[in-house]
Design an enzyme around this catalytic site. Structure first.
Site, mmCIF file in Angstrom:
data_model
loop_
_atom_site.group_PDB
_atom_site.id
_atom_site.type_symbol
_atom_site.label_atom_id
_atom_site.label_comp_id
_atom_site.label_asym_id
_atom_site.label_seq_id
_atom_site.Cartn_x
_atom_site.Cartn_y
_atom_site.Cartn_z
ATOM 1 C CG HIS A 1 -4.869 4.236 -0.081
ATOM 2 N ND1 HIS A 1 -3.827 3.349 -0.198
ATOM 3 C CD2 HIS A 1 -5.218 4.565 -1.354
ATOM 4 C CE1 HIS A 1 -3.555 3.153 -1.481
ATOM 5 N NE2 HIS A 1 -4.395 3.872 -2.190
ATOM 6 C CG ASP B 1 -1.915 1.139 1.236
ATOM 7 O OD1 ASP B 1 -1.628 2.179 0.615
ATOM 8 O OD2 ASP B 1 -2.990 0.991 1.844
ATOM 9 C CG HIS B 2 0.911 4.334 -3.070
ATOM 10 N ND1 HIS B 2 -0.241 3.809 -3.611
ATOM 11 C CD2 HIS B 2 0.713 5.669 -2.982
ATOM 12 C CE1 HIS B 2 -1.097 4.793 -3.844
ATOM 13 N NE2 HIS B 2 -0.553 5.923 -3.473
#
Length: 501
Positions: free
Chosen positions: A253, A190-191
């Site tokens: 996110h 998950d960037h």
């Protein structure tokens, strides 16, 4: 090296095998990030990249394409000589992963690369493909024994979100992944967790004694977590029709940020301890009763209008979107955490497309003073304090408090103490993919999602997904506004207001 506190360290020797190497993510993020790591001498001498996709091309054609991608998307300039040295480590193998024979060709290419580059047999597989083919690729890796660990060599896999599209599919994906890899070798990326400010949440909380004693129900009134986008769905209409903003942004996110904000202090900063606390937090979220969904969540969809002086289409007019779609492009929900620290404190999460600006932030709204000695002078209560953690685009932290305006009269005004990453340290923060790719090659999994947390997150949002699936009506909002009117009514019913970042 102390566990979980990564010091500057080179990656282990390995071959990074990128499935979906002809895709946008590879060109925009993966190769530019790996090249920046190479520029900083953080990759091992025994390192190589093997790209694979259906398209036929030679190694040299792949290298030329990636040279253009780095020139276009990298945040640092690519010196020709440095690029030439890096390009020697780029290789390509055409493969249709729907055909089991393709994995034999990948194995042959890998063996030649490993012998030439002396990678020690370590392999990092990256699924940069549509989620619909994840399970097929993992099955192919398992059956071909490409994922089988050697006596000393490791095998790891990075999986891009979404990790399933509901609880059942997430469980199925996790089961498939664990059939080929150990859980500690599965890196669900998950960037957002690679962003500098997200990581700084733990430092802010647990390295500063002025904040942690206030971090509970006694002092905090509520928390707002916002993930706003100025753009619409652009060319992702087909994907968004299957996802919606709840799946696309909130379940992953924003839940990751939420867990860092609200979790208990870990016993240490090793991956297991941190991820244990994050998972415990998500499991402590109060279930959303189906009959009360409309009082704890709202949704909306952007219509046609004007944004920044330009006419923009409504969601239903976007490419690959149904003309009567009820998919949400805006969602807001209220969560409660049923534990000692957060009892009674609401967490408001919201995300949307076509909002006034691109911003991701967390606002910790403190309670007002229990007794205002300035009430007669001010004619009302003092503004409450707020601690705002800005994650993007202007990374930093801001503390709002009240101060007296200079002069003979007694007037108060909110003022801010601001900290900006860009100006405070005078150095470039690594891009999210840079950090996360290096962590995967080192074997540091703290910043990656664990399977049980993913499933716990899906469990929280499933009642919402089921409820909205059966609703045919949706509220619309104008582009460039902060969402539908029902979103304001939703929070104002609690006597609170949304922040306007």
């Amino acid at each position: 090296m102390r566990p979980g506190l990564r010091l500057e360290r080179n990656a282990d020797p390995c071959t990074a095998v990128i499935f979906g190497a002809s895709g946008d993510l590879t060109a925009r993020m993966l190769i530019p990030s790996l090249f920046r790591l190479y520029q900083q001498n953080l990759l091992a001498r025994g390192f190589a990249i093997l790209g694979t996709a259906r398209t036929d091309k030679t190694d040299d054609e792949f290298r030329d394409e990636m040279r253009e991608a780095v020139a276009k998307y990298s945040s640092s300039e690519a010196d020709d000589q440095v690029w030439e040295r890096f390009a020697r480590q780029l290789h390509y193998q055409a493969a249709d992963t729907g055909n089991s024979e393709a994995f034999r060709h990948i194995e042959e290419k890998l063996e030649a690369i490993e012998k030439d580059r002396e990678t020690g047999g370590n392999r990092l597989f990256y699924l940069s493909t549509p989620p619909s083919v994840y399970e097929g690729i993992v099955s192919g890796l398992n059956e071909s024994e490409l994922a089988a660990r050697g006596s000393s060599a490791w095998r790891r896999i990075i999986v891009e979100k979404p990790f399933g599209r509901d609880l059942r599919s997430a469980q199925s994906l996790n089961e498939k992944l664990r059939s080929a890899f150990r859980e500690e070798d599965i890196y669900r990326i998950d960037h957002y967790l690679g962003k500098e400010t997200v990581q700084n949440i733990m430092v802010l909380r647990f390295a500063n004694s002025i904040f942690e004693p206030l971090w509970d129900r006694r002092y905090i009134d509520h928390v707002q977590i916002t993930g706003a986008e100025k753009i619409g769905v652009e060319d992702r209409g087909g994907y968004f029709e299957q996802a919606g903003v709840l799946r696309d942004m909130i379940q992953n996110h924003l839940f990751q940020i939420f867990s860092l904000i609200a979790m208990e202090p870990p016993i240490s900063f090793d991956a297991g301890s941190v991820r244990d606390e994050k998972t415990k937090l998500i499991r402590s979220v109060r279930p959303l009763p189906p009959e009360e969904i409309d009082s704890v969540a709202v949704r909306g969809q952007y219509g046609a209008g004007v944004s920044d002086g330009e006419k923009v289409p409504g969601y239903r007019e976007e490419r690959q979107v149904a003309g009567d779609s009820t998919v949400e492009t805006y969602a807001a929900l209220k969560l409660y955490v049923d534990n000692w620290r957060w009892a009674g404190v609401p967490f408001y999460l919201r995300s949307g497309k076509r909002l006034p600006k691109r911003v991701t932030e967390v606002a910790i709204q403190f309670q007002r003073p229990p007794h205002s000695v300035f009430k007669q002078v001010l004619g009302g209560p003092v503004d409450s304090n707020a601690l705002v953690i800005r994650i993007q685009p202007d990374d930093g932290i801001s503390l709002k408090f009240s101060a007296k305006i200079p002069g003979q009269t007694f007037h108060l005004r909110p003022v801010h103490m601001d900290f900006h990453y860009g100006t405070s340290f005078g150095r470039r923060s690594p891009d999210a993919y840079e950090r996360l790719l290096l962590d995967a090659m080192i074997g540091e999994s703290t910043l990656f999602a664990r399977g049980d947390m993913v499933e716990a997150s899906w469990q929280v949002v499933m009642p919402l997904l089921e409820h909205w699936k059966n609703q045919q009506e949706i509220d619309f909002y104008e582009p460039g506004t902060w969402g539908p009117a029902c979103a304001d009514e939703f929070i104002e019913a609690d006597g609170r207001r949304w922040r306007r970042p």
